[in-house]
Enzyme design. Sequence first.
Site, PDB file in Angstrom:
ATOM      1  N   SER A  38      -4.828  -9.045   4.903  1.00  0.00           N
ATOM      2  CA  SER A  38      -5.955  -8.501   5.658  1.00  0.00           C
ATOM      3  C   SER A  38      -7.173  -9.354   5.326  1.00  0.00           C
ATOM      4  O   SER A  38      -7.273  -9.887   4.217  1.00  0.00           O
ATOM      5  CB  SER A  38      -6.237  -7.055   5.243  1.00  0.00           C
ATOM      6  OG  SER A  38      -7.526  -6.658   5.673  1.00  0.00           O
ATOM      7  N   TYR A  42      -7.350  -1.434  -1.768  1.00  0.00           N
ATOM      8  CA  TYR A  42      -6.756  -2.090  -0.587  1.00  0.00           C
ATOM      9  C   TYR A  42      -7.086  -3.589  -0.602  1.00  0.00           C
ATOM     10  O   TYR A  42      -6.205  -4.432  -0.432  1.00  0.00           O
ATOM     11  CB  TYR A  42      -7.301  -1.431   0.682  1.00  0.00           C
ATOM     12  CG  TYR A  42      -6.719  -1.955   1.975  1.00  0.00           C
ATOM     13  CD1 TYR A  42      -5.493  -1.485   2.446  1.00  0.00           C
ATOM     14  CD2 TYR A  42      -7.384  -2.907   2.732  1.00  0.00           C
ATOM     15  CE1 TYR A  42      -4.953  -1.965   3.636  1.00  0.00           C
ATOM     16  CE2 TYR A  42      -6.856  -3.397   3.921  1.00  0.00           C
ATOM     17  CZ  TYR A  42      -5.649  -2.922   4.371  1.00  0.00           C
ATOM     18  OH  TYR A  42      -5.114  -3.395   5.556  1.00  0.00           O
TER      19      TYR A  42
HETATM   20  P1  NAI Z   1       0.228   1.660  10.863  1.00  0.00           P
HETATM   21  O1  NAI Z   1      -0.151   2.799   9.989  1.00  0.00           O
HETATM   22  O2  NAI Z   1       0.123   1.791  12.335  1.00  0.00           O
HETATM   23  O3  NAI Z   1       1.719   1.193  10.532  1.00  0.00           O
HETATM   24  C1  NAI Z   1       2.142   0.979   9.210  1.00  0.00           C
HETATM   25  C2  NAI Z   1       3.591   1.414   9.114  1.00  0.00           C
HETATM   26  O4  NAI Z   1       4.043   1.104   7.776  1.00  0.00           O
HETATM   27  C3  NAI Z   1       3.780   2.924   9.315  1.00  0.00           C
HETATM   28  O5  NAI Z   1       4.737   3.180  10.340  1.00  0.00           O
HETATM   29  C4  NAI Z   1       4.258   3.416   7.954  1.00  0.00           C
HETATM   30  O6  NAI Z   1       5.218   4.472   8.027  1.00  0.00           O
HETATM   31  C5  NAI Z   1       4.882   2.156   7.363  1.00  0.00           C
HETATM   32  N1  NAI Z   1       4.925   2.224   5.917  1.00  0.00           N
HETATM   33  C6  NAI Z   1       3.974   2.678   5.067  1.00  0.00           C
HETATM   34  N2  NAI Z   1       4.404   2.618   3.809  1.00  0.00           N
HETATM   35  C7  NAI Z   1       5.663   2.131   3.842  1.00  0.00           C
HETATM   36  C8  NAI Z   1       6.631   1.843   2.865  1.00  0.00           C
HETATM   37  N3  NAI Z   1       6.385   2.083   1.570  1.00  0.00           N
HETATM   38  N4  NAI Z   1       7.832   1.325   3.249  1.00  0.00           N
HETATM   39  C9  NAI Z   1       8.102   1.114   4.564  1.00  0.00           C
HETATM   40  N5  NAI Z   1       7.204   1.371   5.544  1.00  0.00           N
HETATM   41  C10 NAI Z   1       6.005   1.869   5.192  1.00  0.00           C
HETATM   42  O7  NAI Z   1      -0.646   0.435  10.333  1.00  0.00           O
HETATM   43  P2  NAI Z   1      -0.987  -1.020  10.944  1.00  0.00           P
HETATM   44  O8  NAI Z   1      -2.409  -1.029  11.240  1.00  0.00           O
HETATM   45  O9  NAI Z   1      -0.009  -1.387  11.974  1.00  0.00           O
HETATM   46  O10 NAI Z   1      -0.774  -1.907   9.641  1.00  0.00           O
HETATM   47  C11 NAI Z   1       0.283  -2.833   9.479  1.00  0.00           C
HETATM   48  C12 NAI Z   1      -0.118  -3.833   8.418  1.00  0.00           C
HETATM   49  O11 NAI Z   1      -1.268  -4.554   8.854  1.00  0.00           O
HETATM   50  C13 NAI Z   1      -0.493  -3.191   7.081  1.00  0.00           C
HETATM   51  O12 NAI Z   1      -0.013  -3.993   6.026  1.00  0.00           O
HETATM   52  C14 NAI Z   1      -2.008  -3.208   7.125  1.00  0.00           C
HETATM   53  O13 NAI Z   1      -2.563  -3.192   5.843  1.00  0.00           O
HETATM   54  C15 NAI Z   1      -2.255  -4.510   7.854  1.00  0.00           C
HETATM   55  N6  NAI Z   1      -3.555  -4.644   8.466  1.00  0.00           N
HETATM   56  C16 NAI Z   1      -3.977  -3.757   9.431  1.00  0.00           C
HETATM   57  C17 NAI Z   1      -5.214  -3.933  10.002  1.00  0.00           C
HETATM   58  C18 NAI Z   1      -5.720  -3.016  11.053  1.00  0.00           C
HETATM   59  O14 NAI Z   1      -6.902  -3.115  11.381  1.00  0.00           O
HETATM   60  N7  NAI Z   1      -4.922  -2.135  11.615  1.00  0.00           N
HETATM   61  C19 NAI Z   1      -6.094  -5.056   9.630  1.00  0.00           C
HETATM   62  C20 NAI Z   1      -5.549  -5.913   8.623  1.00  0.00           C
HETATM   63  C21 NAI Z   1      -4.327  -5.708   8.081  1.00  0.00           C
END
Ligand code: NAI
Length: 248
Positions: free
Chosen positions: A142, A155
Amino acid sequence: MAGAPSPAAIVTGAGSGIGRAIALRLAADGYAVLVNDLSPERSQSVADEIVRAGGKATAAAGDVSSEADVHRIVEVGTTAHGAAALLVNNAGIAHQTLFENLDVVDFDRMFAVHVRGTFLMTKAVLRPMLERCEGVVINVASQLGQIGGVELVHYSGAKAAIIGMTKALAREVSSRGVRVNAVAPGPINTPLVMELSDDWRAAKKQQLPLGRFGEPEEVAATVSFLASPAASLFVGQTLGPNSGDVML
Ligand code: NAI
């Protein structure tokens, strides 16, 4: 279609948001995708979506911070699609609190999912990649790991660790055929960002040169590029699909 079998990809946290978009994009690119998520319903639903669209996918629910789960996830993927040619470490959680209120349970969970999860998953797929002298690992960091975020010490720290791990592993394995890179997205419209405060989101939008948050598909396009032979010279890099918020 006859011919070479589809290369196998594993995407963690692919039941939602960015991970889901990455899984769909990689399937469209021709990968057979192992869709992991903590949620069995969400991982199955995305795998089904890919199959309905004519792609290849298998679901494997599990927690990337659990060594036993990781071995099972990789085993399911290998049995279904063969050894992974591509791993995308995307699973993540968000949690926001002032540092003085941050307790050790939340700190440890943040590092377990992001850092331990990336470590365990990468370790589980790397050896076969090295044996074949071929493979790609892409870590979803991120921009908050680059610039820090208020009320996000845990984070930001976990994401900075992922960027450091990306660089260090890239130095170790690139000459043996495995490319390791990261993406550091800016704010992207997903459920995770909705967990941050309204104030944070409003202030962040004001700061963006592009004037808008990104969409998951725009991050998936960056991952698709990094996975492709077109990115052959990208080694240990952190690409920023971030609406211009961070310029390095
Ligand atoms: P989201 O919450 O929509 O999806 C994340 C998914 O990861 C969820 O379905 C959740 O069940 C799954 N998850 C959580 N813990 C887990 C575990 N221990 N094992 C397996 N699955 C697990 O979030 P998003 O936004 O799609 O985030 C995806 C990645 O992108 C994350 O690493 C987040 O930190 C990163 N990110 C997101 C940003 C944003 O603005 N949305 C910006 C920068 C990075």
